[in-house]
Structure formats: structure tokens, C-alpha cells
Motif scaffolding. Structure first.
Motif, PDB file in Angstrom:
ATOM      1  N   ALA A  48      18.992  27.201 -66.208  1.00  0.00           N
ATOM      2  CA  ALA A  48      19.571  27.840 -65.015  1.00  0.00           C
ATOM      3  C   ALA A  48      19.196  29.317 -64.957  1.00  0.00           C
ATOM      4  N   ALA A  49      19.230  29.986 -66.110  1.00  0.00           N
ATOM      5  CA  ALA A  49      18.870  31.411 -66.152  1.00  0.00           C
ATOM      6  C   ALA A  49      17.386  31.598 -65.824  1.00  0.00           C
ATOM      7  N   THR A  50      16.557  30.703 -66.327  1.00  0.00           N
ATOM      8  CA  THR A  50      15.104  30.816 -66.123  1.00  0.00           C
ATOM      9  C   THR A  50      14.727  30.792 -64.647  1.00  0.00           C
ATOM     10  N   GLY A 100       7.168  21.278 -61.992  1.00  0.00           N
ATOM     11  CA  GLY A 100       7.400  20.178 -62.930  1.00  0.00           C
ATOM     12  C   GLY A 100       6.650  20.346 -64.234  1.00  0.00           C
ATOM     13  N   GLU A 101       5.458  20.928 -64.147  1.00  0.00           N
ATOM     14  CA  GLU A 101       4.666  21.168 -65.362  1.00  0.00           C
ATOM     15  C   GLU A 101       5.401  22.154 -66.288  1.00  0.00           C
ATOM     16  N   ASP A 102       5.999  23.173 -65.684  1.00  0.00           N
ATOM     17  CA  ASP A 102       6.769  24.152 -66.472  1.00  0.00           C
ATOM     18  C   ASP A 102       8.001  23.497 -67.099  1.00  0.00           C
ATOM     19  N   PHE A 103       8.696  22.702 -66.300  1.00  0.00           N
ATOM     20  CA  PHE A 103       9.905  22.027 -66.776  1.00  0.00           C
ATOM     21  C   PHE A 103       9.572  21.103 -67.962  1.00  0.00           C
ATOM     22  N   ALA A 104       8.479  20.333 -67.828  1.00  0.00           N
ATOM     23  CA  ALA A 104       8.061  19.436 -68.910  1.00  0.00           C
ATOM     24  C   ALA A 104       7.706  20.237 -70.170  1.00  0.00           C
ATOM     25  N   GLN A 109       9.222  22.072 -75.712  1.00  0.00           N
ATOM     26  CA  GLN A 109       9.537  23.163 -76.653  1.00  0.00           C
ATOM     27  C   GLN A 109      10.972  23.030 -77.186  1.00  0.00           C
ATOM     28  N   PHE A 110      11.905  22.687 -76.309  1.00  0.00           N
ATOM     29  CA  PHE A 110      13.290  22.457 -76.755  1.00  0.00           C
ATOM     30  C   PHE A 110      13.338  21.356 -77.805  1.00  0.00           C
ATOM     31  N   LYS A 149      -2.180  29.663 -74.813  1.00  0.00           N
ATOM     32  CA  LYS A 149      -1.735  30.208 -73.522  1.00  0.00           C
ATOM     33  C   LYS A 149      -1.475  29.068 -72.539  1.00  0.00           C
ATOM     34  N   HIS A 150      -0.379  29.182 -71.833  1.00  0.00           N
ATOM     35  CA  HIS A 150       0.033  28.127 -70.897  1.00  0.00           C
ATOM     36  C   HIS A 150       0.661  28.786 -69.678  1.00  0.00           C
ATOM     37  N   ARG A 151       0.558  28.152 -68.543  1.00  0.00           N
ATOM     38  CA  ARG A 151       1.090  28.759 -67.305  1.00  0.00           C
ATOM     39  C   ARG A 151       2.587  29.046 -67.419  1.00  0.00           C
ATOM     40  N   SER A 152       3.306  28.282 -68.254  1.00  0.00           N
ATOM     41  CA  SER A 152       4.766  28.432 -68.350  1.00  0.00           C
ATOM     42  C   SER A 152       5.192  29.696 -69.082  1.00  0.00           C
ATOM     43  N   HIS A 153       4.269  30.336 -69.811  1.00  0.00           N
ATOM     44  CA  HIS A 153       4.632  31.541 -70.566  1.00  0.00           C
ATOM     45  C   HIS A 153       5.179  32.644 -69.657  1.00  0.00           C
ATOM     46  N   LYS A 154       4.714  32.662 -68.418  1.00  0.00           N
ATOM     47  CA  LYS A 154       5.144  33.729 -67.495  1.00  0.00           C
ATOM     48  C   LYS A 154       6.630  33.620 -67.154  1.00  0.00           C
ATOM     49  N   HIS A 155       7.227  32.460 -67.408  1.00  0.00           N
ATOM     50  CA  HIS A 155       8.640  32.280 -67.075  1.00  0.00           C
ATOM     51  C   HIS A 155       9.590  32.767 -68.171  1.00  0.00           C
TER      52      HIS A 155
END
Length: 256
Positions: A48-50, A100-104, A109-110, A149-155
Motif C-alpha cells: 500500500a505504501a509503495t 503486474g510485472e512489478d507486483f510479481a 522478493q517477499f 537491474k530490474h524495472r521494479s527497482h525504481k519503486h
């Protein structure tokens, strides 16, 4: 302009006014409040914070979507997902640029972290010489984003790159503060709330400037430190409570 004592009294009064369970109704913090298991609270809170930028109703709706996908059991889901689950998620739209790619990626990672650690708290410990979460956030980033490096790192923003890391600091407030007001959870007992800062965004930044708390015009990590300096003089044990005051003043537009 109010003097130091007047400003302190004014902000204490506003913090007291807005720091109550009614605050939850329209705020993303309502998402983790649906759970009681520590790990569920952490995962739902972190997600939720993300995605906490933009319209609060839209944020809550997008967070609902993520919880639905996880069967409203975030911890169970991150411990037991299949690759097919992740493929299904990758095709979804979630919230603006968090897709969805970021969420996955976050779920993966979790899953890795919770197989090694009982709680995310272990990744945010403050070291002896530290006075805030500057280094702790970076250590968390290193552990959480432990991939190429992955697109999700920016989040997951970086204070080392002078980001105000607003969403991360907000998540930390939720997990660390415990004042029995029914808003923040205070489930991370090993971390002292004196290290918390105020989540700095457009609203809290503008209100802080109007009140003369900060002079820097950008909302970056240096400004977080500037705000830290004065709010910790108001209350060195619980500086982040003033987030409620600044947020409340922003919503009510009392200072306009």
C-alpha cells in the motif's frame, strides 16, 4: 510567524486532533489494518505504501486489487505462490507505473526474504552511530532488490540518491510508532521511534514551508533532514507524530 513555543503548541494540538482512528477511513493505512498477523500487516502495508502517490481513493482501490489477487492472505501467498500465479499477475495492470510485472517481482522478493527472516523488521535495524533511517533504507534496498537491474527497482527509492523516500518513511512510521491511538501499528518493538522522520511530499512540504519549518524548495532527503532538525526539538522521542499535524493542515487547508 509563530515563535518556537507557539509553533510547538500549535503542532501538538493538531497532531492530537488528527491522530485517531477516523484518520484510517480515507488513508492507505486502512489496507494493513485489515490484518492481525504481523507478516500480513507488513506485506499489505509495504504494498500500500509503495503505490501511495496520486489520489487516495485510487490508491486504496489498487491496493484492494493486489489483496484480491493474493486471496486476502498476503503472507500465505508469498510463501506458496507458483510460477503460474506470477505469470497471471504479470499480465495485470495495478496502479499507474506500478504494473503486474512489478507486483510479481515484489512477491518473489517477499517470498525469498520471509524464507530467511521472520519479519521485515530485521532488514531495517538502526546501527549505533546512526540517527535516522538513511543507511537502514539503503541496507533494506540492497537486501530486497538483490537481483540484477530490474524495472521494479525504481519503486523503492534511495536516500543515497537524495530521494525523500516518502513512501518508505511512511511505511516505517506505520510499523514503528505505537501510541495506542489506533492508527500506527507499532509492531516493530526493536526499533526506536525517535529515528523516524516525516514522510515528505508536496502537501507536507508546502505546509512546512508556510509554517517556517523548512526553507529548502525541493522535497528531497536534504529537506527531510532540515525538517528532522526542528521537529526533533519539539519532541525528540516521537518526532513522526507531527506527520498527522502537517497532513491534517494540508487536507483542511487551514493555512490558506
Amino acid at each position: 510567524m509563530l515563535n518556537f513555543e507557539e509553533l510547538k503548541d500549535f503542532l501538538n494540538e493538531k497532531a492530537d486532533l488528527y491522530n485517531n482512528s477516523e484518520f484510517i477511513q480515507d488513508d492507505p493505512i486502512q489496507i494493513p489494518h485489515r490484518f492481525s498477523l504481523k507478516q500480513d500487516v507488513e506485506i499489505a502495508g509495504f504494498l500500500a505504501a509503495t503505490i501511495s502517490w496520486g489520489n487516495r481513493k485510487a490508491i486504496i482501490k489498487s491496493a484492494d486489487k493486489m489483496l484480491d489477487i493474493m486471496g486476502n492472505s498476503p503472507y500465505d501467498f508469498v510463501m506458496n505462490f507458483s510460477e503460474n500465479d506470477l505469470k497471471f499477475i504479470e499480465g495485470k495492470s495495478i496502479h499507474r507505473t506500478f504494473n503486474g510485472e512489478d507486483f510479481a517481482y515484489f512477491i518473489r522478493q517477499f517470498g525469498r526474504i520471509y524464507k530467511e527472516k521472520e519479519s521485515l523488521e530485521d532488514l531495517f535495524k538502526i546501527k549505533d552511530s546512526e540517527t535516522n533511517f538513511y543507511h537502514a533504507i539503503e541496507r533494506f534496498r540492497f537486501d530486497f532488490l538483490m537481483t540484477e537491474k530490474h524495472r521494479s527497482h525504481k519503486h523503492v527509492s534511495s536516500p543515497y540518491k537524495n530521494s525523500s523516500s516518502k513512501r518508505m518513511i511512511m511505511f516505517l512510521r506505520w510499523m514503528v510508532r505505537n501510541d495506542n491511538r489506533g492508527v500506527d501499528f507499532g509492531i516493530w518493538n526493536s526499533i526506536d521511534p525517535k529515528y523516524l522522520s516525516i514522510p515528505l511530499d508536496v502537501h507536507t512540504g508546502n505546509i512546512s514551508r508556510k509554517l517556517g519549518l523548512i526553507s529548502r524548495t525541493q522535497n528531497d532527503w536534504k529537506t527531510v533532514l532540515e525538517l528532522d532538525e526542528i521537529i526533533r526539538k519539539f519532541d525528540e522521542k516521537d518526532p513522526a507524530k507531527y506527520d498527522f499535524a502537517l497532513f491534517g493542515l494540508g487536507v483542511t487547508k487551514e493555512l490558506l
